[in-house]
Design a protein around this motif. Sequence first.
Motif, PDB file in Angstrom:
ATOM      1  N   TYR A   1      46.511  28.585  37.093  1.00 38.14           N
ATOM      2  CA  TYR A   1      45.232  28.733  36.384  1.00 38.14           C
ATOM      3  C   TYR A   1      44.035  28.805  37.321  1.00 38.14           C
ATOM      4  CZ  TYR A   1      48.437  27.049  32.814  1.00 38.14           C
ATOM      5  OH  TYR A   1      49.514  26.892  31.988  1.00 38.14           O
ATOM      6  N   LEU A   2      44.251  29.152  38.559  1.00 39.89           N
ATOM      7  CA  LEU A   2      43.191  29.094  39.568  1.00 39.89           C
ATOM      8  C   LEU A   2      41.981  29.957  39.248  1.00 39.89           C
ATOM      9  CD1 LEU A   2      45.310  29.088  42.847  1.00 39.89           C
ATOM     10  CD2 LEU A   2      43.892  27.222  41.982  1.00 39.89           C
ATOM     11  N   LEU A   3      42.145  31.040  38.521  1.00 44.39           N
ATOM     12  CA  LEU A   3      41.026  31.940  38.237  1.00 44.39           C
ATOM     13  C   LEU A   3      40.454  31.752  36.832  1.00 44.39           C
ATOM     14  CD1 LEU A   3      42.154  35.267  39.960  1.00 44.39           C
ATOM     15  CD2 LEU A   3      40.571  33.534  40.793  1.00 44.39           C
ATOM     16  N   LEU A   4      40.801  30.655  36.187  1.00 47.29           N
ATOM     17  CA  LEU A   4      40.277  30.390  34.851  1.00 47.29           C
ATOM     18  C   LEU A   4      39.138  29.373  34.934  1.00 47.29           C
ATOM     19  CD1 LEU A   4      43.538  30.230  32.711  1.00 47.29           C
ATOM     20  CD2 LEU A   4      41.994  32.147  33.090  1.00 47.29           C
ATOM     21  N   PRO A   5      37.920  29.756  34.593  1.00 44.89           N
ATOM     22  CA  PRO A   5      36.775  28.848  34.758  1.00 44.89           C
ATOM     23  C   PRO A   5      36.873  27.571  33.937  1.00 44.89           C
ATOM     24  CG  PRO A   5      36.155  30.830  33.538  1.00 44.89           C
ATOM     25  CD  PRO A   5      37.520  31.078  34.075  1.00 44.89           C
ATOM     26  N   SER A   6      37.598  27.604  32.821  1.00 42.58           N
ATOM     27  CA  SER A   6      37.667  26.416  31.961  1.00 42.58           C
ATOM     28  C   SER A   6      38.403  25.255  32.617  1.00 42.58           C
ATOM     29  CB  SER A   6      38.340  26.781  30.640  1.00 42.58           C
ATOM     30  OG  SER A   6      39.650  27.278  30.865  1.00 42.58           O
ATOM     31  N   PHE A   7      39.127  25.511  33.701  1.00 44.20           N
ATOM     32  CA  PHE A   7      39.870  24.453  34.382  1.00 44.20           C
ATOM     33  C   PHE A   7      39.037  23.741  35.449  1.00 44.20           C
ATOM     34  CE2 PHE A   7      44.307  24.372  33.003  1.00 44.20           C
ATOM     35  CZ  PHE A   7      44.333  25.476  32.172  1.00 44.20           C
ATOM     36  N   TYR A   8      37.805  24.181  35.649  1.00 43.38           N
ATOM     37  CA  TYR A   8      36.961  23.608  36.695  1.00 43.38           C
ATOM     38  C   TYR A   8      35.815  22.811  36.087  1.00 43.38           C
ATOM     39  CZ  TYR A   8      39.350  26.693  39.980  1.00 43.38           C
ATOM     40  OH  TYR A   8      40.303  27.335  40.749  1.00 43.38           O
ATOM     41  N   ASN A   9      35.561  21.638  36.637  1.00 47.78           N
ATOM     42  CA  ASN A   9      34.467  20.786  36.169  1.00 47.78           C
ATOM     43  C   ASN A   9      33.359  20.590  37.197  1.00 47.78           C
ATOM     44  OD1 ASN A   9      35.379  19.863  33.445  1.00 47.78           O
ATOM     45  ND2 ASN A   9      37.135  19.173  34.646  1.00 47.78           N
ATOM     46  N   ILE A  10      33.574  21.035  38.409  1.00 50.15           N
ATOM     47  CA  ILE A  10      32.572  20.869  39.475  1.00 50.15           C
ATOM     48  C   ILE A  10      32.072  22.257  39.850  1.00 50.15           C
ATOM     49  CG2 ILE A  10      32.110  19.983  41.782  1.00 50.15           C
ATOM     50  CD1 ILE A  10      34.630  18.206  41.388  1.00 50.15           C
ATOM     51  N   TRP A  11      30.781  22.486  39.690  1.00 46.90           N
ATOM     52  CA  TRP A  11      30.187  23.802  39.901  1.00 46.90           C
ATOM     53  C   TRP A  11      28.953  23.709  40.777  1.00 46.90           C
ATOM     54  CZ3 TRP A  11      32.258  28.339  37.966  1.00 46.90           C
ATOM     55  CH2 TRP A  11      33.302  28.196  37.044  1.00 46.90           C
ATOM     56  N   GLY A  12      28.713  24.759  41.541  1.00 47.53           N
ATOM     57  CA  GLY A  12      27.459  24.899  42.254  1.00 47.53           C
ATOM     58  C   GLY A  12      26.431  25.561  41.361  1.00 47.53           C
ATOM     59  N   GLN A  13      25.233  25.766  41.917  1.00 48.31           N
ATOM     60  CA  GLN A  13      24.135  26.324  41.121  1.00 48.31           C
ATOM     61  C   GLN A  13      24.152  27.846  41.091  1.00 48.31           C
ATOM     62  OE1 GLN A  13      23.868  25.512  44.249  1.00 48.31           O
ATOM     63  NE2 GLN A  13      22.719  27.199  45.167  1.00 48.31           N
ATOM     64  N   GLY A  14      24.935  28.449  41.953  1.00 55.28           N
ATOM     65  CA  GLY A  14      25.053  29.908  41.967  1.00 55.28           C
ATOM     66  C   GLY A  14      24.156  30.576  43.001  1.00 55.28           C
ATOM     67  N   THR A  15      24.566  31.763  43.409  1.00 56.13           N
ATOM     68  CA  THR A  15      23.780  32.591  44.311  1.00 56.13           C
ATOM     69  C   THR A  15      23.874  34.035  43.832  1.00 56.13           C
ATOM     70  OG1 THR A  15      23.383  33.149  46.650  1.00 56.13           O
ATOM     71  CG2 THR A  15      25.682  32.925  45.976  1.00 56.13           C
ATOM     72  N   GLN A  16      22.740  34.704  43.781  1.00 56.31           N
ATOM     73  CA  GLN A  16      22.681  36.046  43.184  1.00 56.31           C
ATOM     74  C   GLN A  16      23.084  37.108  44.197  1.00 56.31           C
ATOM     75  OE1 GLN A  16      21.924  37.032  39.974  1.00 56.31           O
ATOM     76  NE2 GLN A  16      22.384  39.135  40.612  1.00 56.31           N
ATOM     77  N   VAL A  17      23.922  38.013  43.758  1.00 56.25           N
ATOM     78  CA  VAL A  17      24.302  39.184  44.546  1.00 56.25           C
ATOM     79  C   VAL A  17      23.901  40.420  43.763  1.00 56.25           C
ATOM     80  CG1 VAL A  17      26.220  40.526  45.483  1.00 56.25           C
ATOM     81  CG2 VAL A  17      26.206  38.038  45.725  1.00 56.25           C
ATOM     82  N   THR A  18      23.123  41.283  44.397  1.00 57.04           N
ATOM     83  CA  THR A  18      22.681  42.518  43.762  1.00 57.04           C
ATOM     84  C   THR A  18      23.050  43.690  44.655  1.00 57.04           C
ATOM     85  OG1 THR A  18      20.826  41.384  42.719  1.00 57.04           O
ATOM     86  CG2 THR A  18      20.727  43.787  42.821  1.00 57.04           C
ATOM     87  N   VAL A  19      23.802  44.636  44.096  1.00 63.00           N
ATOM     88  CA  VAL A  19      24.244  45.808  44.846  1.00 63.00           C
ATOM     89  C   VAL A  19      23.623  47.045  44.213  1.00 63.00           C
ATOM     90  CG1 VAL A  19      26.214  47.095  45.736  1.00 63.00           C
ATOM     91  CG2 VAL A  19      26.413  44.629  45.323  1.00 63.00           C
ATOM     92  N   SER A  20      22.875  47.771  44.998  1.00 65.10           N
ATOM     93  CA  SER A  20      22.206  48.977  44.502  1.00 65.10           C
ATOM     94  C   SER A  20      22.975  50.221  44.922  1.00 65.10           C
ATOM     95  CB  SER A  20      20.779  49.034  45.022  1.00 65.10           C
ATOM     96  OG  SER A  20      20.768  49.021  46.434  1.00 65.10           O
ATOM     97  N   SER A  21      22.881  51.241  44.088  1.00 61.68           N
ATOM     98  CA  SER A  21      23.618  52.487  44.362  1.00 61.68           C
ATOM     99  C   SER A  21      22.806  53.432  45.235  1.00 61.68           C
ATOM    100  CB  SER A  21      23.969  53.176  43.050  1.00 61.68           C
ATOM    101  OG  SER A  21      22.805  53.427  42.313  1.00 61.68           O
TER     102      SER A  21
END
Length: 124
Positions: free
Chosen positions: A104-124
């Motif tokens: 279940y490593l790629l299922l978010p519901s199995f994780y309880n510890i999270w960071g705040q996130g970092t934005q990635v923006t890719v332009s064409s």
Amino acid sequence: QVQLVESGGGSVQAGGSLRLSCAASGATNKRLAMAWFRQAPGKVREGVAALASDGTTTYASSLQGRFTISQDNAKNTLYLQMNSLKPEDTAMYYCAADRVPNLYLLLPSFYNIWGQGTQVTVSS
């Protein structure tokens, strides 16, 4: 308790590369699985790559080998090297950790510890 802080996001053109970092602090001696997830506006959070406590790595099949997850245990830091970026990779990227069975490593519901996130923006 483990705390996670992501960094390394930014804006790049298609075909470019970025390396995300996730610094862990707190009870880092625990053998936890760690993973990267992403969430684009209006879409569900999806698993990108994961590293199990036994060293097993798992990737979303859609990535076609463009991303690599790694860990520097001495620095308590998880990395995500992203190459050949595409506009559809644009999202907020999150680091997560928990005791997760390898299945279940790629299922978010199995994780309880999270960071705040970092934005990635890719332009064409």
